[in-house]
Scaffold this motif. Structure first.
Motif, short mmCIF file in Angstrom:
data_model
loop_
_atom_site.label_atom_id
_atom_site.label_comp_id
_atom_site.label_asym_id
_atom_site.label_seq_id
_atom_site.Cartn_x
_atom_site.Cartn_y
_atom_site.Cartn_z
N LEU A 69 2.65 5.83 -3.44
CA LEU A 69 3.66 6.64 -4.12
C LEU A 69 3.43 6.61 -5.64
N LEU A 70 3.11 5.43 -6.16
CA LEU A 70 2.80 5.35 -7.59
C LEU A 70 1.63 6.26 -7.96
N GLN A 71 0.61 6.24 -7.16
CA GLN A 71 -0.58 7.06 -7.44
C GLN A 71 -0.27 8.54 -7.37
N PRO A 99 15.35 11.71 -4.22
CA PRO A 99 15.28 11.75 -2.75
C PRO A 99 14.07 11.00 -2.18
N GLU A 100 12.94 11.06 -2.88
CA GLU A 100 11.75 10.38 -2.39
C GLU A 100 11.93 8.86 -2.41
N LEU A 101 12.60 8.37 -3.44
CA LEU A 101 12.85 6.94 -3.52
C LEU A 101 13.91 6.52 -2.50
N ARG A 102 14.91 7.34 -2.29
CA ARG A 102 15.89 7.03 -1.25
C ARG A 102 15.20 6.89 0.10
N GLU A 149 0.83 -1.21 0.00
CA GLU A 149 0.00 0.00 0.00
C GLU A 149 0.86 1.26 0.00
N LEU A 150 1.99 1.20 0.69
CA LEU A 150 2.90 2.35 0.72
C LEU A 150 3.45 2.64 -0.67
N VAL A 151 3.91 1.59 -1.35
CA VAL A 151 4.45 1.77 -2.70
C VAL A 151 3.33 2.17 -3.66
N LEU A 152 2.17 1.57 -3.52
CA LEU A 152 1.04 1.91 -4.38
C LEU A 152 0.67 3.38 -4.22
N MET A 166 1.25 7.23 -11.76
CA MET A 166 1.69 5.99 -12.41
C MET A 166 0.73 4.86 -12.06
N ALA A 167 0.35 4.08 -13.06
CA ALA A 167 -0.58 2.98 -12.83
C ALA A 167 0.19 1.71 -12.48
#
Length: 211
Positions: A83-85, A143-146, A78-81, A89-90
């Motif tokens: 960020l995708l949203q 930075p957000e991905l780090r 859910e955390l990664v989802l 990004m789908a």
């Protein structure tokens, strides 16, 4: 700039070979693909924990340990989802590398060997995920991905530690270490080679340093 990576296997004892600079450069080159694949990996990890609970229902201790793990994996999904949203990004299907299938094929069919191998394969996947997230947490230009990958490191380490404890408690250290060495070699073989198509980069795509 040339990247110099410390040896992650010094920390992650499960792994027989460290990931390569080429994998990191490929992952940093197409971070959106790795992020989508990461979401799928978290979902699959939750499914593996649940599958093991259902396969061995008489092992009460197993359910008590794997149920929280499955919930945490879904929280990570859910955390990664999320960020995708936020990035517009789908979550879409991606062709999977041969990594997971190669490890699954090495699991022995009869019990109790199947249980030991299933725990070790799940732990190896968690360990490789931890190692590669650590590389991205240290070297991603975003930075957000780090921050995302850094936030997940402690729980990823706890997950492969849990699978180790399950093995050692049920099969003993000697049998666990011996079989881990065999499966770790399979894991490295599955990650060996060169990536022909950059669009095939994944969390578990090829890229290790062979000794």
């Amino acid at each position: 700039m040339t990247l110099v990576l410390e040896n992650p296997t010094a920390r992650v004892k499960w792994l027989a070979a460290p990931s390569s600079v080429s994998w990191l450069e490929q992952a940093n080159g197409l971070p959106e693909l790795v992020l989508i694949d990461h979401a799928h990996c978290e979902r699959k990890a939750a499914g593996v924990a649940l599958q093991l609970m259902f396969r061995y229902p008489s092992d009460e201790g197993l359910g008590a340990l794997l149920s929280p793990l499955a919930r945490e994996e879904l929280e990570h999904f859910e955390l990664v989802l999320g960020l995708l949203q936020r990035r517009g990004m789908a979550l879409r299907p991606l062709p999977a590398p041969v990594y997971g299938a190669s490890l699954t094929a090495a699991v022995r069919k009869g019990e109790p060997e199947r249980m030991l191998d299933s725990f070790l394969v799940a732990g190896l996947i968690e360990a490789r995920s931890h190692e590669r997230m650590a590389l991205l947490a240290a070297h991603s230009p975003d930075p957000e991905l780090r921050a995302l990958y850094g936030e997940l490191l402690a729980s990823e380490a706890r997950h492969f530690g849990l699978y180790w404890c399950l093995c050692e408690e049920r099969f003993g250290r000697e049998a666990t270490v011996a079989r881990l060495e065999e499966l770790a070699a399979v894991e490295v073989e599955a990650l060996s080679g060169e990536l022909a198509n950059p669009d095939a980069v994944r969390m578990h795509s090829v890229g290790v340093v062979l000794r």
